[in-house]
Write a protein that holds these residues in place. Structure first.
Motif, PDB file in Angstrom:
ATOM      1  N   VAL A  20       1.026  -1.217   0.082  1.00  0.00           N
ATOM      2  CA  VAL A  20       0.022   0.118   0.090  1.00  0.00           C
ATOM      3  C   VAL A  20       1.016   1.332   0.012  1.00  0.00           C
ATOM      4  CG1 VAL A  20      -1.727   1.232   1.392  1.00  0.00           C
ATOM      5  CG2 VAL A  20      -1.937  -1.045   1.151  1.00  0.00           C
ATOM      6  N   LEU A  21       0.773   1.996  -1.050  1.00  0.00           N
ATOM      7  CA  LEU A  21       1.520   3.130  -1.203  1.00  0.00           C
ATOM      8  C   LEU A  21       1.176   4.265   0.215  1.00  0.00           C
ATOM      9  CD1 LEU A  21       3.622   5.229  -2.510  1.00  0.00           C
ATOM     10  CD2 LEU A  21       1.707   6.052  -4.003  1.00  0.00           C
ATOM     11  N   ALA A  22       2.158   4.790   0.946  1.00  0.00           N
ATOM     12  CA  ALA A  22       1.605   5.813   1.715  1.00  0.00           C
ATOM     13  C   ALA A  22       2.135   7.194   1.189  1.00  0.00           C
ATOM     14  CB  ALA A  22       2.406   5.421   3.234  1.00  0.00           C
ATOM     15  N   LEU A  23       1.345   8.315   1.517  1.00  0.00           N
ATOM     16  CA  LEU A  23       2.008   9.546   1.379  1.00  0.00           C
ATOM     17  C   LEU A  23       1.503  10.593   2.745  1.00  0.00           C
ATOM     18  CD1 LEU A  23       0.113  10.230  -2.020  1.00  0.00           C
ATOM     19  CD2 LEU A  23       2.362   9.600  -1.736  1.00  0.00           C
ATOM     20  N   ASP A  24       2.650  11.468   2.705  1.00  0.00           N
ATOM     21  CA  ASP A  24       2.567  12.462   3.908  1.00  0.00           C
ATOM     22  C   ASP A  24       1.545  13.342   3.421  1.00  0.00           C
ATOM     23  OD1 ASP A  24       2.895  14.131   5.994  1.00  0.00           O
ATOM     24  OD2 ASP A  24       4.914  14.360   5.517  1.00  0.00           O
ATOM     25  N   GLY A  25       0.392  13.179   4.531  1.00  0.00           N
ATOM     26  CA  GLY A  25      -0.651  14.141   4.291  1.00  0.00           C
ATOM     27  C   GLY A  25      -0.745  15.418   5.129  1.00  0.00           C
ATOM     28  N   THR A  26       0.537  15.821   5.895  1.00  0.00           N
ATOM     29  CA  THR A  26       0.633  16.912   6.563  1.00  0.00           C
ATOM     30  C   THR A  26       1.307  17.806   5.613  1.00  0.00           C
ATOM     31  OG1 THR A  26       2.770  16.168   7.437  1.00  0.00           O
ATOM     32  CG2 THR A  26       0.975  15.239   8.717  1.00  0.00           C
ATOM     33  N   ARG A  27       1.689  17.420   4.594  1.00  0.00           N
ATOM     34  CA  ARG A  27       2.191  18.471   3.627  1.00  0.00           C
ATOM     35  C   ARG A  27       1.009  19.085   2.653  1.00  0.00           C
ATOM     36  NH1 ARG A  27       7.797  15.874   1.587  1.00  0.00           N
ATOM     37  NH2 ARG A  27       8.720  15.407   3.831  1.00  0.00           N
ATOM     38  N   ARG A  28       1.323  20.195   2.234  1.00  0.00           N
ATOM     39  CA  ARG A  28       0.008  20.661   1.230  1.00  0.00           C
ATOM     40  C   ARG A  28       0.150  19.867  -0.033  1.00  0.00           C
ATOM     41  NH1 ARG A  28       0.665  27.307   0.902  1.00  0.00           N
ATOM     42  NH2 ARG A  28      -1.360  26.570  -0.067  1.00  0.00           N
ATOM     43  N   ALA A  29      -0.931  20.160  -0.577  1.00  0.00           N
ATOM     44  CA  ALA A  29      -1.405  19.390  -2.022  1.00  0.00           C
ATOM     45  C   ALA A  29      -0.842  17.812  -1.900  1.00  0.00           C
ATOM     46  CB  ALA A  29      -0.655  20.085  -2.989  1.00  0.00           C
ATOM     47  N   ALA A  30      -1.143  17.221  -0.761  1.00  0.00           N
ATOM     48  CA  ALA A  30      -0.878  15.809  -0.671  1.00  0.00           C
ATOM     49  C   ALA A  30      -1.519  15.026  -1.802  1.00  0.00           C
ATOM     50  CB  ALA A  30      -1.107  15.178   0.279  1.00  0.00           C
ATOM     51  N   LEU A  31      -2.755  15.128  -2.191  1.00  0.00           N
ATOM     52  CA  LEU A  31      -3.543  14.737  -3.245  1.00  0.00           C
ATOM     53  C   LEU A  31      -3.022  14.616  -4.244  1.00  0.00           C
ATOM     54  CD1 LEU A  31      -7.405  14.955  -1.887  1.00  0.00           C
ATOM     55  CD2 LEU A  31      -5.778  12.905  -1.565  1.00  0.00           C
ATOM     56  N   GLU A  32      -2.471  15.758  -4.774  1.00  0.00           N
ATOM     57  CA  GLU A  32      -1.717  15.898  -6.215  1.00  0.00           C
ATOM     58  C   GLU A  32      -0.610  14.888  -6.520  1.00  0.00           C
ATOM     59  OE1 GLU A  32      -0.632  20.014  -6.753  1.00  0.00           O
ATOM     60  OE2 GLU A  32      -2.432  20.778  -6.164  1.00  0.00           O
ATOM     61  N   ARG A  33      -0.273  14.370  -5.283  1.00  0.00           N
ATOM     62  CA  ARG A  33       0.871  13.436  -5.537  1.00  0.00           C
ATOM     63  C   ARG A  33       0.494  11.882  -5.648  1.00  0.00           C
ATOM     64  NH1 ARG A  33       2.759  16.243  -0.974  1.00  0.00           N
ATOM     65  NH2 ARG A  33       2.764  14.174   0.077  1.00  0.00           N
ATOM     66  N   VAL A  34      -0.944  11.798  -5.544  1.00  0.00           N
ATOM     67  CA  VAL A  34      -1.550  10.388  -5.807  1.00  0.00           C
ATOM     68  C   VAL A  34      -1.306   9.918  -7.212  1.00  0.00           C
ATOM     69  CG1 VAL A  34      -3.589   9.155  -5.616  1.00  0.00           C
ATOM     70  CG2 VAL A  34      -3.437  10.879  -3.727  1.00  0.00           C
ATOM     71  N   PRO A  35      -0.742   8.972  -7.392  1.00  0.00           N
ATOM     72  CA  PRO A  35      -0.612   8.299  -8.778  1.00  0.00           C
ATOM     73  C   PRO A  35      -1.880   8.193  -9.380  1.00  0.00           C
ATOM     74  CG  PRO A  35       0.670   6.920  -7.128  1.00  0.00           C
ATOM     75  CD  PRO A  35      -0.215   7.760  -6.434  1.00  0.00           C
ATOM     76  N   PRO A  36      -1.770   8.518 -10.821  1.00  0.00           N
ATOM     77  CA  PRO A  36      -3.068   8.510 -11.716  1.00  0.00           C
ATOM     78  C   PRO A  36      -3.871   7.194 -11.742  1.00  0.00           C
ATOM     79  CG  PRO A  36      -0.988   8.830 -13.186  1.00  0.00           C
ATOM     80  CD  PRO A  36      -0.705   8.611 -11.541  1.00  0.00           C
ATOM     81  N   ASP A  37      -2.870   6.159 -11.358  1.00  0.00           N
ATOM     82  CA  ASP A  37      -3.545   4.826 -11.585  1.00  0.00           C
ATOM     83  C   ASP A  37      -3.982   4.089 -10.260  1.00  0.00           C
ATOM     84  OD1 ASP A  37      -1.011   4.615 -10.305  1.00  0.00           O
ATOM     85  OD2 ASP A  37      -0.608   2.685 -11.432  1.00  0.00           O
ATOM     86  N   ALA A  38      -4.241   4.942  -9.275  1.00  0.00           N
ATOM     87  CA  ALA A  38      -4.521   4.552  -7.812  1.00  0.00           C
ATOM     88  C   ALA A  38      -6.165   4.481  -7.891  1.00  0.00           C
ATOM     89  CB  ALA A  38      -4.440   5.774  -6.796  1.00  0.00           C
TER      90      ALA A  38
END
Length: 210
Positions: A58-76
């Motif tokens: 499962v890919l994890a992204l740091d959501g405490t940083r701004r614009a976290a959803l912009e870093r979600v891969p397009p194939d998610a």
């Protein structure tokens, strides 16, 4: 892609348990799952890092940083946001704008229910939710079904503005598996399957609103 926000105004209510076990379910189901951890404790983020090679990652992204959803891969295919503890609907506004569904875990005690009630009523007043464009559901967490307290809590939850779509039993299995980077959907034993059944209504609700 479906984006699910797991949020509560109260810490220790089971946000991470919901987030990680949903992520494990979707990963085991063959879907590309992403966890966005917006809580500074980073429990969901560390859980993703602990997942062993023998189970789907499962890919994890740091959501405490701004614009976290912009870093979600397009194939998610499934994005699960573990919101920060103590958040208000105003704090959650950036996530609420992007979410397809909101899940709120609630503990079965009068003190916890009283503490959560203002948050739920404020959530009900949010524009997208009020207009019926963003569905919200409650999950009764750490229930002891054989006790009067749990039954009374469920009766009280029926008076809140959102439906209860799951009743999760209190179990050490969640604690043990979390430490291993796993969820109950990573196992197929008969004992674990009984816990998986508790999630059926929630999974069907999310599928309906996907």
């Amino acid at each position: 892609m479906q984006t699910v926000l797991v949020a509560s105004s109260k810490g220790g209510c089971g946000k991470t348990t919901l987030t990680t076990n949903l992520a494990a379910h979707y990963a085991q189901d063959g879907k590309a799952a992403v966890v966005v951890d917006a809580d500074r404790q980073a429990s969901s983020f560390r859980w993703c890092a602990r997942r062993p090679d023998a189970v789907p990652g499962v890919l994890a992204l740091d959501g405490t940083r701004r614009a976290a959803l912009e870093r979600v891969p397009p194939d998610a295919e499934r994005v699960l946001i573990d919101a920060a503890a103590g958040s208000t609907p105003a704090d959650l506004e950036p996530w609420l704008e992007q979410a397809d569904a909101v899940v709120v875990p609630v503990l079965p005690s009068p003190i916890d229910l009283e503490a959560t009630a203002p948050f739920l009523h404020a959530l009900a007043a949010v524009g997208r939710i009020k207009r019926g464009k963003l569905p919200v559901a409650l999950v009764a967490n750490r229930l002891k079904p054989w006790t009067r307290a749990s039954q009374e809590a469920l009766d009280l939850l029926a008076g809140f503005p959102f439906p209860v779509v799951a009743e999760l039993r209190d179990s050490q299995a969640y604690v043990v598996l979390s430490g291993l980077g796993k969820g109950i959907f990573d196992y197929g034993s008969e004992q674990v399957r009984s816990h998986q059944d508790d999630w059926g209504r929630l999974l069907r609700w999310l599928k309906k609103h996907g």
